[in-house]
Design a protein around this motif. Structure first.
Motif, short mmCIF file in Angstrom:
data_model
loop_
_atom_site.label_atom_id
_atom_site.label_comp_id
_atom_site.label_asym_id
_atom_site.label_seq_id
_atom_site.Cartn_x
_atom_site.Cartn_y
_atom_site.Cartn_z
N ARG A 113 41.15 13.94 44.58
CA ARG A 113 41.08 13.12 43.37
C ARG A 113 42.45 12.94 42.73
O ARG A 113 42.68 13.27 41.57
N LEU A 114 43.39 12.45 43.53
CA LEU A 114 44.72 12.05 43.06
C LEU A 114 45.60 13.21 42.59
O LEU A 114 46.65 12.99 42.01
N PHE A 115 45.19 14.43 42.83
CA PHE A 115 46.05 15.55 42.46
C PHE A 115 46.18 16.54 43.61
O PHE A 115 45.21 16.79 44.33
N LEU A 116 47.37 17.08 43.74
CA LEU A 116 47.59 18.16 44.68
C LEU A 116 47.15 19.43 43.95
O LEU A 116 47.73 19.79 42.92
N ARG A 117 46.12 20.09 44.47
CA ARG A 117 45.53 21.21 43.74
C ARG A 117 46.32 22.49 44.00
O ARG A 117 46.26 23.06 45.08
N LYS A 118 47.05 22.93 42.96
CA LYS A 118 47.89 24.11 43.15
C LYS A 118 47.07 25.37 43.39
O LYS A 118 47.50 26.29 44.08
N SER A 119 45.89 25.40 42.81
CA SER A 119 45.06 26.61 43.01
C SER A 119 44.63 26.69 44.47
O SER A 119 44.56 27.78 45.04
N ALA A 120 44.36 25.54 45.09
CA ALA A 120 43.97 25.54 46.51
C ALA A 120 45.14 26.00 47.37
O ALA A 120 44.97 26.75 48.33
N VAL A 121 46.36 25.56 47.00
CA VAL A 121 47.54 26.00 47.73
C VAL A 121 47.67 27.52 47.62
O VAL A 121 47.88 28.22 48.61
N ALA A 122 47.50 28.03 46.41
CA ALA A 122 47.64 29.47 46.19
C ALA A 122 46.61 30.24 47.00
O ALA A 122 46.91 31.30 47.55
N ARG A 123 45.38 29.70 47.06
CA ARG A 123 44.34 30.38 47.85
C ARG A 123 44.73 30.44 49.32
O ARG A 123 44.66 31.48 49.96
N GLU A 124 45.18 29.30 49.84
CA GLU A 124 45.59 29.23 51.24
C GLU A 124 46.73 30.22 51.50
O GLU A 124 46.74 30.95 52.49
N SER A 125 47.68 30.25 50.57
CA SER A 125 48.83 31.11 50.76
C SER A 125 48.41 32.58 50.75
O SER A 125 48.89 33.38 51.54
N ARG A 126 47.45 32.93 49.87
CA ARG A 126 46.99 34.33 49.84
C ARG A 126 46.38 34.73 51.18
O ARG A 126 46.62 35.82 51.69
N VAL A 127 45.64 33.81 51.77
CA VAL A 127 45.01 34.09 53.06
C VAL A 127 46.08 34.42 54.12
O VAL A 127 45.98 35.40 54.84
N TRP A 128 47.12 33.59 54.16
CA TRP A 128 48.13 33.79 55.19
C TRP A 128 49.03 34.98 54.90
O TRP A 128 49.47 35.67 55.80
N PHE A 129 49.31 35.20 53.63
CA PHE A 129 50.10 36.39 53.27
C PHE A 129 49.38 37.64 53.72
O PHE A 129 49.96 38.57 54.25
N GLU A 130 48.05 37.63 53.53
CA GLU A 130 47.23 38.76 53.93
C GLU A 130 47.23 38.90 55.45
O GLU A 130 47.48 39.97 56.01
N ARG A 131 47.00 37.78 56.12
CA ARG A 131 46.84 37.81 57.57
C ARG A 131 48.11 38.28 58.27
O ARG A 131 48.06 39.03 59.23
N HIS A 134 52.34 40.46 67.61
CA HIS A 134 50.88 40.50 67.59
C HIS A 134 50.32 39.09 67.40
O HIS A 134 49.38 38.69 68.08
N HIS A 135 50.92 38.33 66.50
CA HIS A 135 50.38 37.00 66.22
C HIS A 135 50.71 36.01 67.32
O HIS A 135 49.96 35.05 67.54
N ILE A 136 51.81 36.23 68.02
CA ILE A 136 52.11 35.37 69.17
C ILE A 136 51.06 35.59 70.25
O ILE A 136 50.51 34.64 70.81
N LEU A 137 50.76 36.85 70.52
CA LEU A 137 49.75 37.16 71.53
C LEU A 137 48.38 36.61 71.13
O LEU A 137 47.63 36.07 71.95
N GLU A 138 48.10 36.74 69.84
CA GLU A 138 46.85 36.24 69.30
C GLU A 138 46.71 34.72 69.52
O GLU A 138 45.66 34.23 69.91
N ALA A 139 47.82 34.01 69.28
CA ALA A 139 47.81 32.56 69.45
C ALA A 139 47.51 32.20 70.91
O ALA A 139 46.74 31.28 71.19
N ALA A 140 48.12 32.96 71.82
CA ALA A 140 47.88 32.68 73.24
C ALA A 140 46.42 32.98 73.60
O ALA A 140 45.81 32.27 74.39
N ARG A 141 45.86 34.04 73.01
CA ARG A 141 44.46 34.34 73.26
C ARG A 141 43.56 33.21 72.79
O ARG A 141 42.53 32.95 73.38
N ASN A 142 44.02 32.51 71.73
CA ASN A 142 43.25 31.37 71.24
C ASN A 142 43.60 30.08 71.99
O ASN A 142 43.46 28.99 71.45
N ARG A 143 44.09 30.23 73.21
CA ARG A 143 44.34 29.13 74.13
C ARG A 143 45.53 28.26 73.77
O ARG A 143 45.64 27.13 74.24
#
Lengths: 375, 513
Positions: B369-387, B443-452
């Motif tokens: 709806r015409l806005f870049l949602r900063k809260s959604a960005v923050a949520r996404e970033s938390r997921v990746w920071f955690e991962r 670890h994440h490189i190997l993980e990516a390869a496991r995911n084809r």
């Protein structure tokens, strides 16, 4: 930006506001009967609205790492063209406004072509474009200042009163909100800041650097065209007003980058800076009666603002500092490049090209300030 | 009587010993070759000598005078001169001016005296056997060997107070065409004959015997052997470098793999800069290593595939989609991702926040709806920071440059993993990263390869390649010259493969066509 910091006095990010308050107090004491009146407030607000719109025109490409120095001459030409078509060809005010904005956008398209396709440093391309546009002003008018347009529609465009303020102030606020939205709440804004931060990294992340750089220059041209029309509607046609608008806009964008979100060119910091600078100029002129103070003040302010911005770092630093210079200074004597094989990437090259543009800005401003001091 | 005396030099960086009790002495007129694999401590040694690093312990004497560490002027005053790999010449400026930029121009009344200038330049060039060069020519017009020669001439500029005594060259032939190497070696021999001690760092083992009087082999910061070159055979050198006793295999040229339609990456006859016709086909799920010396083309291969550099010839197909040259956006749209070796200049945008860097590749999920949602960005970033275990966890809005190297690299890796790429091109994925972050990234490189996903890892760290990859291709002189897998995938095999060279020009011509 939304989260204005709570209790901290935050002198670092609100210094301009403190400065503003200081101006109000000092000039209020020195000249209480003129300076602290609502008519002065209204006057400064609307006088500076055009400058504020010009600052927005310069701000947008700067976030993208590009300088648009043609906005002064752009505004001058579009303003004159809008008057000439009304006087000579009897166009309606509305059509003249549309034509003016279209001319401004067209200038932006040409600037973008020079910068993106021919790969001329934006500082040089737009400086040259400014000179070409000044020539067009003479061609269009034959060096005769056109008479002012007298239609009500044309005058109302900028002068109709809204709550005591002329409507240009409303335009500024609306444009400010739109710019805020554009820069902070759209993907385009993210791309602009990414390109301004590191064009090569942005390109490698899939950002279409050329396309968005071009877009920023078109937006800038169109806004400058609009500002030129407003100026002409407000103050009548003039063959030379454009150059006086460029410098305060530049100073405001840089001073603004030290405010609110230090290290980042931002809209509200820029608009605050416009009014702080204007208050300073107005107050000094009232107190001293010297006309040269405006130019002097703006020139000095630009140098101080860029100096502060560079010292503070952030993306502003990337846009203004000569990286190669830093690197050279870090090396000792005869010992050549310390890191074998650490070639500068294209992006560093590009930033450096911009940096070379940025440093002379200060020189130019002081040059201009002294050159015009004699007027 | 030795001119340069290095005693017991040690230097360690976080966790690793770059130099350990290294000693060396050089006498006047001697050319001493220093060889070693990447990361063996050669550049650390040069940086200590040139005053860039301060060693943890040890002493260096030049002609009996102690060198003050960490001070470039001290090295200069004692007579040490350096020619670094990037030469630091200005291509658009004439030879004369390049020679004088670091010293002074001869002037009279503030005006340069052109005759004196040209004479002194000619004398300098003559001294190293380059008298045929016109000193008025821009440096950019010279051949690669001549440019290196000019850098040597500049380093050897006479200075009565501080005469040059020791000349240190860091891989001067790394980027030199094979036919020009002789020329440079002749220049160095001329210099040594005039009484200089020359420390010559190289990857090219042929040169050791051609000009070196003696040689030191560095491995893991230690000198593993030192001998007059006459007493050490090439085979011994090779095995000492790699750390195992094995005969050298003949270089072979691999045929381009047959086209397969399910391949996620097809590279056909790719040419770009030092890369001279590379073909490669691979499918998802695999991790392929790319090894090779700097200058071989290895360092540009992944960028050329991705479009970071515009290739001059060849085709690249990602997941069946042909990628136009020099169009990273098209490569990304087709499912490729590229992590450049240099985080600062081309990987990340240091002045922007970690979140901004993380999401720049695809902003669509946050735009509503015409806005870049900063809260959604923050949520996404938390997921990746955690991962990826990025620290500090809550630092998403801080500038990228405030993070440590390892965390920066994780954020930039996450930026690509977010897009779920089919082809991951990783250039030095763990350069300048601490041990723990390195393990996480692996670890994440190997993980990516496991995911084809297909992963290409270009690295100077051989251990990393051995750890991650099922096969390693070796790039030499712009070609894939070797492919190692299974039992041949060992450290000594990889090192031997990229250290070995084409011995004759004819072989090089035969494969380039």
């Amino acid at each position: 930006m939304r989260k204005l910091p709570t209790i901290r006095l935050g002198f670092d990010r609100f210094s301009a506001i403190y400065l503003w308050i200081a101006f109000l107090i000092i000039f209020g004491i020195l000249s209480p009967h003129i300076f602290l009146t609502s008519s002065t407030l209204h006057l400064v607000a609307s006088e500076q609205a055009v400058s504020g719109i010009m600052a927005i025109a310069i701000l947008i490409p700067i976030t993208c790492g590009q300088f648009d120095l043609s906005i002064g001459a752009n505004a001058n030409l579009t303003g004159i063209v809008a008057v000439v078509v009304q006087i000579n060809w009897h166009w309606s005010a509305g059509l003249a406004v549309l034509l003016g904005i279209a001319v401004g956008a067209l200038i932006g398209i040409v600037n973008g072509f020079l910068v993106v396709k021919i790969k001329i440093n934006s500082f040089i391309a737009t400086l040259a474009m400014g000179s070409i546009l000044s020539a067009f002003v003479v061609i269009v008018t034959n060096s005769n200042q056109p008479p002012p347009v007298t239609s009500t529609a044309w005058n109302d465009l900028s002068q109709i009163s809204v709550g005591g303020y002329q409507i240009v102030v409303v335009y500024l606020l609306v444009l400010g909100l739109l710019t805020w939205w554009l820069l902070d709440y759209t993907p385009l804004g993210r791309y602009f800041y990414a390109i301004g931060g590191n064009a090569e990294s942005a390109r490698l992340a899939g950002v279409r650097v050329g396309r968005w750089t071009w877009t920023s220059l078109i937006i800038s041209g169109a806004i400058a065209g609009f500002a030129g029309i407003l100026y002409t509607s407000l103050s009548g046609p003039s063959l030379t007003f454009g150059s006086t608008l460029l410098l305060p806009a530049f100073a405001a964008a840089f001073l603004g980058s030290t405010q609110l979100q230090p290290g980042k060119f931002n809209i509200w910091g820029t608009l605050i800076a416009i009014y702080v600078l204007a208050t300073g100029v107005e107050g000094l002129q009232l107190v001293s009666g010297q006309q040269w103070l405006g130019d002097m003040f703006n020139g000095v302010a630009l140098i101080v603002a860029v100096g502060l911005a560079v010292a503070r770092g952030g993306s502003v630093r990337a846009a203004t500092r000569h990286r190669g210079f830093l690197r050279r200074r870090g090396q000792g004597g005869v010992v050549a490049g310390e890191e074998p094989g650490s070639g500068d990437s294209d992006s560093a090259g590009q930033l450096r090209a911009d940096g070379e543009g940025a440093l002379p800005t200060g020189d130019q401003s002081s040059g201009q300030a002294t050159a015009e001091a004699g007027h | 009587m030795s001119v340069l005396d290095i005693e017991d030099l040690s230097k360690s960086f976080v966790g690793t010993k770059a130099l350990s009790s290294f000693s060396l002495s050089l006498s006047a007129g001697e050319i001493h070759a220093l060889v070693g694999a990447n990361g063996s401590g050669k550049s650390t040694l040069i940086k200590v000598l040139s005053g860039f690093h301060v060693p943890d312990s040890g002493r260096v004497h030049v002609d009996g005078h102690a060198l003050t560490f960490g001070a470039a002027e001290s090295a200069y005053k004692l007579g040490c001169r350096f020619v670094h790999q990037d030469l630091a010449l200005i291509d658009t400026v004439s030879v004369v001016d390049n020679l004088h930029l670091s010293t002074q121009f001869p002037t009279r009344m503030l005006t340069i005296r052109p005759r004196n200038l040209r004479d002194s330049a000619a004398a300098l060039l003559d001294q190293i056997g380059l008298s045929h060069i016109d000193p008025r020519q821009p440096v950019g017009q010279l051949s690669a060997a001549e440019r290196t020669g000019v850098a040597v001439a500049r380093a050897l500029q006479p200075d009565e107070q501080n005469p040059p005594k020791v000349l240190v060259l860091d891989e001067p032939t790394a980027t030199l065409p094979i036919e020009e190497i002789d020329h440079l070696l002749a220049i160095l021999t001329t210099a040594a004959d005039r009484g200089l001690a020359v420390l010559y760092v190289t990857h090219h083992l042929d040169e050791v015997h051609r000009i070196g009087h003696s040689v030191t082999i560095l491995r893991d910061g230690q000198s593993v052997a030192r001998a007059p070159t006459a007493d050490i055979s090439r085979d011994t050198l090779v095995s000492l470098l790699g750390g195992a006793e094995n005969a050298e295999s003949e270089p072979e040229v691999l045929q381009p793999a047959r086209r397969a339609h399910d391949a996620s990456l097809m590279v056909d006859d790719l040419w770009e800069g030092p890369i001279r016709g590379i073909s490669l086909t691979a499918t998802g799920g695999e991790i392929i290593g790319v090894a090779g010396l700097t200058g071989s083309g290895r360092e540009r291969l992944l960028g050329a595939i991705f479009g970071a550099y515009t290739r001059s010839r060849g085709t690249v197909t990602v997941g069946g989609t042909p990628i136009p040259a020099g169009r990273p956006d098209a490569a990304i749209a087709a499912g490729a991702a590229y992590l450049p070796a240099d985080r600062k200049s081309s990987g990340g945008i240091m002045s922007l926040s970690a979140d901004d860097n993380l999401v720049i590749g695809d902003l669509r999920p946050f735009w509503s709806r015409l806005f870049l949602r900063k809260s959604a960005v923050a949520r996404e970033s938390r997921v990746w920071f955690e991962r990826l275990d990025v620290r500090p966890r809550s630092g998403g809005r801080q500038q990228l440059q405030t993070f440590s190297g390892g965390n920066q690299q994780k954020i930039l890796l996450a930026k690509w993993l977010r897009l779920n790429p089919q082809v991951l091109l990783l250039d030095e994925p763990t350069q300048g990263v601490d041990v723990r972050a390195k393990a996480d990234i692996h670890h994440h490189i190997l993980e990516a390869a496991r995911n084809r996903a297909l992963v290409l890892v270009s690295s100077t760290d051989i251990d990393e390649l051995l750890l991650l990859c099922s096969r390693v291709v070796v790039v030499r002189q712009g070609h894939i010259r070797d492919e190692l897998s299974g039992a041949r995938l060992t450290e000594s095999e990889v090192t031997r493969s990229f250290m070995s060279e084409i011995t004759t020009l004819a072989a090089g011509d035969g494969t380039a066509s």
